[in-house]
Design an enzyme around this catalytic site. Structure first.
Site, PDB file in Angstrom:
ATOM      1  N   SER A  19     -96.499  61.154 -33.037  1.00  0.00           N
ATOM      2  CA  SER A  19     -95.210  60.894 -33.685  1.00  0.00           C
ATOM      3  C   SER A  19     -95.323  61.056 -35.191  1.00  0.00           C
ATOM      4  CB  SER A  19     -94.812  59.448 -33.357  1.00  0.00           C
ATOM      5  OG  SER A  19     -93.745  59.039 -34.167  1.00  0.00           O
TER       6      SER A  19
ATOM      7  N   TYR B  84     -96.608  49.891 -32.657  1.00  0.00           N
ATOM      8  CA  TYR B  84     -96.333  51.143 -31.928  1.00  0.00           C
ATOM      9  C   TYR B  84     -96.926  52.331 -32.693  1.00  0.00           C
ATOM     10  CZ  TYR B  84     -94.026  55.432 -30.635  1.00  0.00           C
ATOM     11  OH  TYR B  84     -93.813  56.743 -30.291  1.00  0.00           O
TER      12      TYR B  84
ATOM     13  N   LYS C 125    -100.255  55.317 -31.995  1.00  0.00           N
ATOM     14  CA  LYS C 125    -100.262  56.790 -32.089  1.00  0.00           C
ATOM     15  C   LYS C 125    -101.415  57.255 -32.980  1.00  0.00           C
ATOM     16  CE  LYS C 125     -96.976  57.355 -29.282  1.00  0.00           C
ATOM     17  NZ  LYS C 125     -97.309  57.826 -27.931  1.00  0.00           N
TER      18      LYS C 125
ATOM     19  N   TYR D 149     -94.044  64.445 -32.866  1.00  0.00           N
ATOM     20  CA  TYR D 149     -92.606  64.685 -32.762  1.00  0.00           C
ATOM     21  C   TYR D 149     -91.890  64.032 -33.933  1.00  0.00           C
ATOM     22  CZ  TYR D 149     -94.096  64.480 -27.771  1.00  0.00           C
ATOM     23  OH  TYR D 149     -94.751  64.583 -26.582  1.00  0.00           O
ATOM     24  N   PHE D 150     -90.848  64.700 -34.403  1.00  0.00           N
ATOM     25  CA  PHE D 150     -89.950  64.063 -35.369  1.00  0.00           C
ATOM     26  C   PHE D 150     -88.895  63.298 -34.556  1.00  0.00           C
ATOM     27  CE2 PHE D 150     -91.516  64.912 -39.641  1.00  0.00           C
ATOM     28  CZ  PHE D 150     -92.730  65.439 -39.251  1.00  0.00           C
ATOM     29  N   ASN D 151     -87.615  63.499 -34.730  1.00  0.00           N
ATOM     30  CA  ASN D 151     -86.657  62.652 -33.982  1.00  0.00           C
ATOM     31  C   ASN D 151     -86.043  63.430 -32.813  1.00  0.00           C
ATOM     32  OD1 ASN D 151     -87.045  61.242 -36.583  1.00  0.00           O
ATOM     33  ND2 ASN D 151     -85.467  59.881 -35.805  1.00  0.00           N
TER      34      ASN D 151
ATOM     35  N   ARG E 290     -81.913  48.719 -42.695  1.00  0.00           N
ATOM     36  CA  ARG E 290     -82.704  48.143 -41.602  1.00  0.00           C
ATOM     37  C   ARG E 290     -84.146  48.045 -42.088  1.00  0.00           C
ATOM     38  NH1 ARG E 290     -82.985  51.396 -35.888  1.00  0.00           N
ATOM     39  NH2 ARG E 290     -84.237  52.827 -37.150  1.00  0.00           N
TER      40      ARG E 290
HETATM   41  P1  NAD Z   1     -89.700  57.183 -22.302  1.00  0.00           P
HETATM   42  O1  NAD Z   1     -89.852  55.724 -22.358  1.00  0.00           O
HETATM   43  O2  NAD Z   1     -88.385  57.748 -21.912  1.00  0.00           O
HETATM   44  O3  NAD Z   1     -90.819  57.821 -21.349  1.00  0.00           O
HETATM   45  C1  NAD Z   1     -92.101  57.275 -21.211  1.00  0.00           C
HETATM   46  C2  NAD Z   1     -92.377  57.114 -19.733  1.00  0.00           C
HETATM   47  O4  NAD Z   1     -93.695  56.591 -19.552  1.00  0.00           O
HETATM   48  C3  NAD Z   1     -91.401  56.141 -19.051  1.00  0.00           C
HETATM   49  O5  NAD Z   1     -90.797  56.766 -17.940  1.00  0.00           O
HETATM   50  C4  NAD Z   1     -92.286  54.954 -18.632  1.00  0.00           C
HETATM   51  O6  NAD Z   1     -91.844  54.377 -17.438  1.00  0.00           O
HETATM   52  C5  NAD Z   1     -93.656  55.624 -18.511  1.00  0.00           C
HETATM   53  N1  NAD Z   1     -94.797  54.720 -18.731  1.00  0.00           N
HETATM   54  C6  NAD Z   1     -95.010  53.878 -19.767  1.00  0.00           C
HETATM   55  N2  NAD Z   1     -96.168  53.233 -19.617  1.00  0.00           N
HETATM   56  C7  NAD Z   1     -96.723  53.675 -18.465  1.00  0.00           C
HETATM   57  C8  NAD Z   1     -97.914  53.375 -17.749  1.00  0.00           C
HETATM   58  N3  NAD Z   1     -98.784  52.451 -18.188  1.00  0.00           N
HETATM   59  N4  NAD Z   1     -98.164  54.030 -16.587  1.00  0.00           N
HETATM   60  C9  NAD Z   1     -97.288  54.954 -16.116  1.00  0.00           C
HETATM   61  N5  NAD Z   1     -96.146  55.267 -16.735  1.00  0.00           N
HETATM   62  C10 NAD Z   1     -95.858  54.639 -17.903  1.00  0.00           C
HETATM   63  O7  NAD Z   1     -90.130  57.749 -23.732  1.00  0.00           O
HETATM   64  P2  NAD Z   1     -89.957  59.207 -24.349  1.00  0.00           P
HETATM   65  O8  NAD Z   1     -88.916  59.133 -25.406  1.00  0.00           O
HETATM   66  O9  NAD Z   1     -89.838  60.230 -23.289  1.00  0.00           O
HETATM   67  O10 NAD Z   1     -91.345  59.361 -25.089  1.00  0.00           O
HETATM   68  C11 NAD Z   1     -92.437  60.003 -24.481  1.00  0.00           C
HETATM   69  C12 NAD Z   1     -93.643  59.925 -25.409  1.00  0.00           C
HETATM   70  O11 NAD Z   1     -93.298  60.484 -26.662  1.00  0.00           O
HETATM   71  C13 NAD Z   1     -94.122  58.510 -25.694  1.00  0.00           C
HETATM   72  O12 NAD Z   1     -95.527  58.543 -25.782  1.00  0.00           O
HETATM   73  C14 NAD Z   1     -93.506  58.209 -27.051  1.00  0.00           C
HETATM   74  O13 NAD Z   1     -94.255  57.266 -27.757  1.00  0.00           O
HETATM   75  C15 NAD Z   1     -93.587  59.569 -27.707  1.00  0.00           C
HETATM   76  N6  NAD Z   1     -92.615  59.758 -28.783  1.00  0.00           N
HETATM   77  C16 NAD Z   1     -91.281  59.535 -28.538  1.00  0.00           C
HETATM   78  C17 NAD Z   1     -90.359  59.700 -29.562  1.00  0.00           C
HETATM   79  C18 NAD Z   1     -88.896  59.410 -29.329  1.00  0.00           C
HETATM   80  O14 NAD Z   1     -88.186  59.166 -30.308  1.00  0.00           O
HETATM   81  N7  NAD Z   1     -88.396  59.442 -28.105  1.00  0.00           N
HETATM   82  C19 NAD Z   1     -90.781  60.129 -30.829  1.00  0.00           C
HETATM   83  C20 NAD Z   1     -92.146  60.364 -31.035  1.00  0.00           C
HETATM   84  C21 NAD Z   1     -93.057  60.172 -30.004  1.00  0.00           C
HETATM   85  C1  WQD Z   2     -82.709  57.180 -37.334  1.00  0.00           C
HETATM   86  C2  WQD Z   2     -81.865  56.807 -38.547  1.00  0.00           C
HETATM   87  C3  WQD Z   2     -81.693  54.453 -39.003  1.00  0.00           C
HETATM   88  C4  WQD Z   2     -79.500  53.315 -35.433  1.00  0.00           C
HETATM   89  C5  WQD Z   2     -87.855  55.976 -34.536  1.00  0.00           C
HETATM   90  C6  WQD Z   2     -89.286  55.527 -34.590  1.00  0.00           C
HETATM   91  C7  WQD Z   2     -90.198  56.692 -34.731  1.00  0.00           C
HETATM   92  C8  WQD Z   2     -89.923  57.744 -33.655  1.00  0.00           C
HETATM   93  C9  WQD Z   2     -88.474  58.094 -33.602  1.00  0.00           C
HETATM   94  C10 WQD Z   2     -91.352  57.374 -31.787  1.00  0.00           C
HETATM   95  C11 WQD Z   2     -82.478  55.708 -39.400  1.00  0.00           C
HETATM   96  C12 WQD Z   2     -80.344  55.037 -38.641  1.00  0.00           C
HETATM   97  C13 WQD Z   2     -80.152  54.064 -36.397  1.00  0.00           C
HETATM   98  C14 WQD Z   2     -78.249  52.713 -35.775  1.00  0.00           C
HETATM   99  C15 WQD Z   2     -78.409  53.671 -37.981  1.00  0.00           C
HETATM  100  N1  WQD Z   2     -90.238  57.281 -32.357  1.00  0.00           N
HETATM  101  N2  WQD Z   2     -79.620  54.241 -37.641  1.00  0.00           N
HETATM  102  N3  WQD Z   2     -77.752  52.921 -37.036  1.00  0.00           N
HETATM  103  O1  WQD Z   2     -86.196  55.040 -37.074  1.00  0.00           O
HETATM  104  O2  WQD Z   2     -86.236  57.547 -37.525  1.00  0.00           O
HETATM  105  O3  WQD Z   2     -87.577  56.650 -35.735  1.00  0.00           O
HETATM  106  O4  WQD Z   2     -87.690  56.896 -33.466  1.00  0.00           O
HETATM  107  O5  WQD Z   2     -92.400  57.755 -32.197  1.00  0.00           O
HETATM  108  O6  WQD Z   2     -91.494  56.211 -34.618  1.00  0.00           O
HETATM  109  O7  WQD Z   2     -89.442  54.671 -35.709  1.00  0.00           O
HETATM  110  O8  WQD Z   2     -85.136  56.694 -35.454  1.00  0.00           O
HETATM  111  O9  WQD Z   2     -83.014  56.834 -34.251  1.00  0.00           O
HETATM  112  O10 WQD Z   2     -83.954  54.552 -34.824  1.00  0.00           O
HETATM  113  O11 WQD Z   2     -83.053  55.973 -36.641  1.00  0.00           O
HETATM  114  O12 WQD Z   2     -77.929  53.829 -39.094  1.00  0.00           O
HETATM  115  O13 WQD Z   2     -77.627  52.001 -34.972  1.00  0.00           O
HETATM  116  O14 WQD Z   2     -80.605  56.296 -38.075  1.00  0.00           O
HETATM  117  O15 WQD Z   2     -81.554  53.514 -40.048  1.00  0.00           O
HETATM  118  O16 WQD Z   2     -82.212  55.999 -40.729  1.00  0.00           O
HETATM  119  P1  WQD Z   2     -86.270  56.421 -36.566  1.00  0.00           P
HETATM  120  P2  WQD Z   2     -83.769  55.971 -35.190  1.00  0.00           P
END
Ligand code: NAD
Ligand code: WQD
Length: 339
Positions: free
Chosen positions: A127, A152, A156, A180-182, A299
């Site tokens: 992330s 969290y 990573k 990944y970004f957002n 926030r």
């Molecule tokens: P998600 O929660 O939708 O998917 C993760 C899946 O993993 C879920 O279905 C959950 O049930 C499963 N899981 C969790 N722990 C487990 C375990 N111990 N055994 C088996 N299954 C398990 O999340 P996502 O958004 O699809 O994210 C996927 C990955 O990408 C994660 O590692 C997350 O940290 C990373 N990531 C997500 C974002 C984001 O914003 N969505 C951003 C950066 C990185």
């Molecule tokens: C985006 C922007 C909020 C909700 C998080 C994790 C990061 C990564 C991605 C996993 C921010 C603003 C949000 C709302 C708002 N995940 N916002 N009102 O914080 O960039 O990243 O998810 O690795 O680790 O920290 O994502 O979607 O929460 O927020 O104004 O109700 O939207 O302040 O500026 P963020 P986000």
């Protein structure tokens, strides 16, 4: 013969979209998920969407015998894409042990299986959170780890460190960490997308739930940042583009020499920053819906501005984002309306 790829967390948001892209590219995905943050209906919808029955194991990867169970059934796994993790920044602050335990011990168990069963290709979900607030934008992969504000985020960074050490000493394991970004949006079919449990903390699901009337109002956290319109800036990447980056990564690793170790990390973003207010305007415009929102205070823990430099992934893996933020917001809205 098509190649088997184990997708951990494959019923989750990003995992499910990656399963579709793996099938599109001729791979044979196998899913393991404990349904902690996903539902079985995702598997049904994947079958409807792809016309394929995808092997699924409902197992918790923190259990030491989970991987053994899968390997006993599935011979010749060629690679693993490891999505399984807990991902809520807020929750991790309140329950750090749960986050360290789940995210680290599942990773260790999967890596032990790679070692034991000689699975050489590994892609890790990292992330942009590992950068904290970078001093220089866009942020590139040479940037040192930043001030990571949550357990969290630490999982990573620690995950990446474990993978570097392990790949190097193994002499044969090849690893790509994708930062990944957002990730936003949904599949254009409206059959798979993001399924937040409870009140969403991420922006786009909060927007779609407000627009449809599940939430009364979207709070915009801060308009006094040092950005052109005062709201935070992010690099919003369409989840289908992100899914394709995993296929490119697996493909790249497969084409490296067997029995060599490899580790590298790549940003996965669009390279463009979009502010929260720009995103809201774009959502209203492309979907022709009015959003009830209000500016409130900042926030805690939010980064002011971050977006990716994407030269490395484009030069090395040949991946570029193809879909726009408008596409993502259309698809997210279509998904919300079909839920
Ligand atoms: P998600 O929660 O939708 O998917 C993760 C899946 O993993 C879920 O279905 C959950 O049930 C499963 N899981 C969790 N722990 C487990 C375990 N111990 N055994 C088996 N299954 C398990 O999340 P996502 O958004 O699809 O994210 C996927 C990955 O990408 C994660 O590692 C997350 O940290 C990373 N990531 C997500 C974002 C984001 O914003 N969505 C951003 C950066 C990185
Ligand atoms: C985006 C922007 C909020 C909700 C998080 C994790 C990061 C990564 C991605 C996993 C921010 C603003 C949000 C709302 C708002 N995940 N916002 N009102 O914080 O960039 O990243 O998810 O690795 O680790 O920290 O994502 O979607 O929460 O927020 O104004 O109700 O939207 O302040 O500026 P963020 P986000």
């Amino acid at each position: 013969m098509s190649k088997k790829i184990l997708v951990t967390g494959g019923l989750g948001f990003i995992g499910s979209h990656t399963v579709v892209e793996l099938l599109n590219a001729g791979y044979e995905p196998i899913i393991v998920d404990n349904l902690h943050n996903s539902e079985l209906k995702v598997l049904d919808n994947l079958t409807i969407l792809t016309g394929k029955k995808i092997p699924f194991y409902q197992l918790d990867l923190c259990q030491t015998d989970a991987m053994q169970t899968i390997i006993n059934e599935e011979k010749n796994i060629n690679g693993i894409i490891h999505f399984a993790a807990l991902k809520s920044v807020n929750e991790s602050v309140n329950f750090p042990l749960q986050y360290y335990k789940n995210n680290i011990s599942s990773l260790l168990n999967v890596l032990e299986a790679c070692q034991t069963y000689n699975i050489q290709n590994f892609v890790f979900s990292s992330s942009c959170t590992v950068y904290g607030q970078p001093e220089k934008l866009p942020v590139n992969e040479l940037t040192e780890y930043g001030n990571i504000a949550s357990p969290y985020g630490n999982t990573k960074k620690i995950g990446e460190e474990i993978l570097k050490d392990f790949a190097q000493i193994s002499g044969k394991i090849k690893v790509i960490s994708l930062r990944y970004f957002n990730p936003v949006g949904a599949h254009s079919s409206g059959l798979i997308g993001e399924l937040p449990k409870g009140v969403p903390s991420n922006l786009v699901p909060f927007i779609t739930q407000t627009a449809i009337g599940k939430r009364a109002e979207l709070k915009v956290f801060g308009d006094d940042y040092n950005t052109p319109d005062g709201s935070c800036i992010r690099d919003f990447i369409h989840v289908v583009d992100l899914a394709k980056a995993h296929v490119k990564s697996i493909n790249y690793l497969e084409n490296l020499n067997q029995n060599t170790s490899f580790y590298d990390d790549f940003n996965v973003g669009t390279g463009r920053g979009t502010s929260v207010l720009e995103l809201i305007n774009c959502f209203e415009e492309v979907n022709q819906v009015k959003l009830n929102y209000k500016i409130v205070g900042r926030r805690e823990g939010d980064i002011e501005n971050i977006y990716a430099e994407t030269h490395k992934i484009s030069n090395v893996l040949g991946w570029k984002s193809e879909l726009s933020v408008s596409d993502a917001l259309k698809d997210a809205w279509n998904w919300e309306m079909k839920l």
